[in-house]
Structures are given as C-alpha cells and as structure tokens.
Write an enzyme that holds these catalytic residues in place. Structure first.
Site, mmCIF file in Angstrom:
data_model
loop_
_atom_site.group_PDB
_atom_site.id
_atom_site.type_symbol
_atom_site.label_atom_id
_atom_site.label_comp_id
_atom_site.label_asym_id
_atom_site.label_seq_id
_atom_site.Cartn_x
_atom_site.Cartn_y
_atom_site.Cartn_z
ATOM 1 C CG ASP A 144 -0.346 -0.046 2.572
ATOM 2 O OD1 ASP A 144 0.938 -0.198 2.623
ATOM 3 O OD2 ASP A 144 -1.141 0.002 3.617
ATOM 4 C CB SER A 145 4.632 1.666 -0.124
ATOM 5 O OG SER A 145 4.998 0.492 -0.930
ATOM 6 C CD GLU A 185 0.655 -1.456 8.292
ATOM 7 O OE1 GLU A 185 0.162 -0.838 9.277
ATOM 8 O OE2 GLU A 185 1.033 -1.170 6.923
ATOM 9 C CD GLU A 231 7.838 -0.388 7.737
ATOM 10 O OE1 GLU A 231 6.991 -0.937 7.307
ATOM 11 O OE2 GLU A 231 8.046 0.960 7.018
HETATM 12 O O1 KIV Z 1 3.500 -1.124 1.664
HETATM 13 C C1 KIV Z 1 4.733 -1.339 1.324
HETATM 14 O O2 KIV Z 1 5.184 -1.527 0.551
HETATM 15 C C2 KIV Z 1 5.160 -2.475 2.517
HETATM 16 C C3 KIV Z 1 6.486 -2.632 2.514
HETATM 17 C C4 KIV Z 1 7.322 -1.757 2.591
HETATM 18 C C5 KIV Z 1 6.979 -3.678 3.842
HETATM 19 O O3 KIV Z 1 4.335 -2.698 3.443
#
Ligand code: KIV
Length: 264
Positions: free
Chosen positions: A45-46, A115, A182
């Site tokens: 979700d990044s 998460e 993380e």
């Molecule tokens: O959203 C994401 O890309 C992530 C990773 C960086 C672990 O959760």
C-alpha cells in the site's frame, strides 16, 4: 524458472537461504522483477505514497489495491504475489477482512499482508481458515502513523520490545506464512527471527532477518528528495529519466526528431 509457492518461501528459511523481496504496483515493474528472479513481489500500500502521491498510506482504498494487484499479476509469471490490505479493509470486522482478502485473491494475489500482532491474531486466523495465506507486519506499521506520532523506530525500550516479540509469536500462532519486521532495532529483529519458525522479512530491521524488502522506487532512485537511512539506492533512475526526457524535448524543439527513419 519455476513458479514460487508459499511452501517454497517457508522452505527458504529452513534452508538458510535469504529472501529478496521488492514492491511493484504495475505491469512493467512486475515483469522486470519477475524476470530478474525476485521470488516474492509485494503489491504494497506504499503505492499510495510512491505511485499516487498521497502523504501516507491511510487514504489507499480496496479499489486501488485491486487495480494494482491485477496489473502486477498480468506482468508476473513465477514470483509469489502478496497484496497489502489497505487501511479500513480489515480493522472493522472479521467479516470485512475475510471478504476483502478474498477479493484480492480473486484479482490474482496469492496471499495478503496486514499490519498488527496480538490485536490481529483472530483476524489473521479467520483469513487463513478460508485458505488465504497471510503475511504479518509488525513494528513500525505505517497504517498506525498517528498512534506512533510519525515514522519512528519501534521496540527500543524493554516493554516495547517484549510486546513486539509477543506480536510476532501471535502472528505465527495465527498461522501466517511469514512476517514483515519494519523499523525495529537489529538485535530485536534477530531475537524475533530466532524465536519464530516462519521467515522474517526486514525493512529497516537490520541484517539478521530471513529476507529483506524495499520499495522499488527507493531502490531505483526515482525520488531524489527522500532517502531513509535503511534504503540502499542502486541507481539514480530519476536522473537517467530526466536526461532522456530533456534530450527528447530538445530533439523535438530542434526538429531532430522524428528523422527519416522514424517516418513513413
Ligand atoms: O507498503 C509496503 O510497501 C510495505 C513494505 C515496505 C513492507 O508494507
């Protein structure tokens, strides 16, 4: 190359093989990562931040994650595709969580990531009970940015590090096939990695995890204004792209493109 499965990823820990993971949000990057032999592609979700330009991951919706998942799946042949469940798609009820995890699987994801630790044990278990594999994610969890007061390393104090160990064990007990650690101190990441049988995938968690994950835009240097300490930039792609775009614009302005060879 052979299709990578959940048991393959779990076996890598048992065999002491490190697991390289990268994010992808679209078809071309999925093709590149897959062809490079990356075993696990995370549709993170990044995407909300590096692809869509949101300030954090909280605005990301199920529709957006479904769109990214479908694009990645079309570009991938062999890697295991894991998709992030966005904020509010699994926190309100277990029914929501199961439905939304199922939708991502319908779009081609082979597992989902969410998460949380002890607080998400029942949710993870319920999703796994309907045969959707889950990857956990503890420590600096970006969807909890407001509680954490920013992107801060977690688990520096004794009480917090004990909680993170409990979280990791809860994720394992619930049946997750792996877990992202993380933004935690390297020694704590080692302790967790030794304490659980499932692979730990670190980001900003030091060298002792079973695998590492980074955001593809960070690895490729697509943003020159942001470089967290835990990122290693392998190329300055922004510079390369800017220079190509400038050359193209100059060629058009000077009448050098298109040439005869580009014309009919
Ligand atoms: O959203 C994401 O890309 C992530 C990773 C960086 C672990 O959760």
């Amino acid at each position: 190359m052979k299709k990578i499965t959940i048991p393959d990823i779990m076996k890598m820990k048992a065999e002491g093989k490190k697991i390289p993971v990268l994010t992808a949000y679209d078809y071309p990057f999925a093709r590149i990562l897959d062809e490079a032999g990356i075993p696990l592609i995370l549709v993170g979700d990044s995407a909300g931040m590096v692809f869509a330009g949101y300030e954090n991951t909280l605005p990301v919706t199920m529709d957006e994650m479904r769109y990214h998942t479908k694009a990645v799946v079309r570009g991938n042949k062999n890697a295991l595709v894991v998709t992030d469940m966005p904020f509010l798609s699994y926190q309100v009820s277990i029914e929501d969580a199961k439905k939304n995890a199922g939708l991502l699987v319908k779009d081609g994801a082979e597992a989902v990531k969410l998460e949380g630790g002890v607080n998400m044990e029942d949710t993870i278990k319920a999703i796994i009970d309907m045969d959707v594999p889950v990857m956990g994610h503890i420590g600096l969890t970006p969807q909890s940015i407001h509680r954490m007061g920013g992107y801060r390393v977690q688990g520096r104090e004794k009480k917090q590090s004990k909680k993170l160990l409990d979280d990791a064990k809860a994720v394992e007990r619930a049946g997750a096939f792996s877990i992202v650690l993380e933004g935690i101190p390297a020694d704590l990441a080692k302790e967790i990695t030794d304490a659980v049988s499932i692979p730990t995938i670190g980001i900003g968690a030091g060298p002792y995890c079973d695998g590492q994950v980074l955001v593809i835009h960070d690895v490729l240097g697509l943003y020159d204004d942001i470089k967290p300490r835990f990122v290693k930039r392998y190329v300055n792609l922004k510079g390369i792209i800017s220079s190509a775009v400038n050359k193209y614009a100059d060629d058009v302005k000077q009448g050098k493109f298109p040439g005869k060879e580009h014309s009919f």
